[in-house]
Design a protein around this motif. Structure first.
Motif: not given
Ligand SMILES: [Zn+2]
Length: 237
Positions: A24, A26-27, A35, A38
């Protein structure tokens, strides 16, 4: 791949992102390129940015520069995750759409003018991140005018507001701006120093900046310059 045209490099990276396992953006969780959680944090909420110096143009930004947004933008710009442009571009588009009625009323609509990255950053990445975001947003930068850096500038990351201003002051030149009206486009606004310098360069070249649109706004914590984003600067965009 440094000899390949930048557009081709970016295309190859895009293709690889489809083929290779991804985390992902973002994370970092393995599996999806982004995900659901995010992705949800990247829902645009365009608003005028308060607290910038009076000489800065009016800025609209659609996301807070923090958490998954900051991580995804960093991976997009400096970790080869060009596939994240599709997730980030709607925020940039939303900022432009938000400010557009005010700047396009009564007359020729302004051109979109991208704030430049340094040549070393461009070479390292093989593409211009902000111009690519604009393209992903289905928008086109003005072709008749461009901003250039005329000297090397240091990384803005560890600099305070005044130091940032000094760092970029007089560092840009606008080519072909005479008589034109422009909306500046950048990824992150922090102190407004880079946008202020870009606007100065446009005015010096006989043009006008009517507003600025950014993807995200980094709120600076007072007295803690070390906590400001480490990778947004005129030298490293
Ligand atoms: Zn994420």
């Amino acid at each position: 791949m440094s000899d390949l045209p930048s557009a081709l490099v970016a295309t190859v990276r895009d293709a690889l992102a489809v083929l290779l396992p991804v985390d992902c953006g973002g994370c970092g969780q393995p599996g999806l390129a982004l995900c659901p959680r995010c992705r949800a944090s990247m829902t645009p909420q365009p608003a005028a940015v308060d607290g910038l110096p009076a000489e800065a143009p009016g800025v609209t930004a659609a996301l807070r520069y923090e958490g998954a947004v900051a991580a995804a933008l960093r991976r997009y710009k400096d970790a080869g995750r060009v596939d994240l442009a599709r997730a980030l571009a709607p925020a940039l588009r939303a900022s432009i759409v938000e400010l557009w009625p005010a700047v396009a009323a009564g007359g020729e609509p302004p051109g979109l003018l991208v704030v430049p990255a340094s040549r070393p950053a461009l070479r390292r990445r093989g593409y211009a991140p902000v111009a690519r975001l604009l393209q992903s947003a289905g928008l086109r930068a003005t072709s008749s005018t461009r901003l250039e850096l005329t000297r090397r500038v240091g990384d803005q990351a560890d600099l305070g507001r005044e130091e940032r201003r000094a760092n970029v002051s007089g560092a840009m030149r606008a080519v072909g701006a005479r008589g034109g009206r422009f909306v500046l486009v950048d990824d992150v606004v922090t102190t407004g120093a880079t946008l202020t310098e870009a606007a100065r360069a446009v005015v010096a070249a006989g043009g006008q900046v009517v507003a600025a649109a950014c993807l995200a706004h980094a709120e600076r914590r007072l007295q803690t310059t070390s906590e400001t984003p480490g990778h947004h600067s005129a030298d490293d965009q």
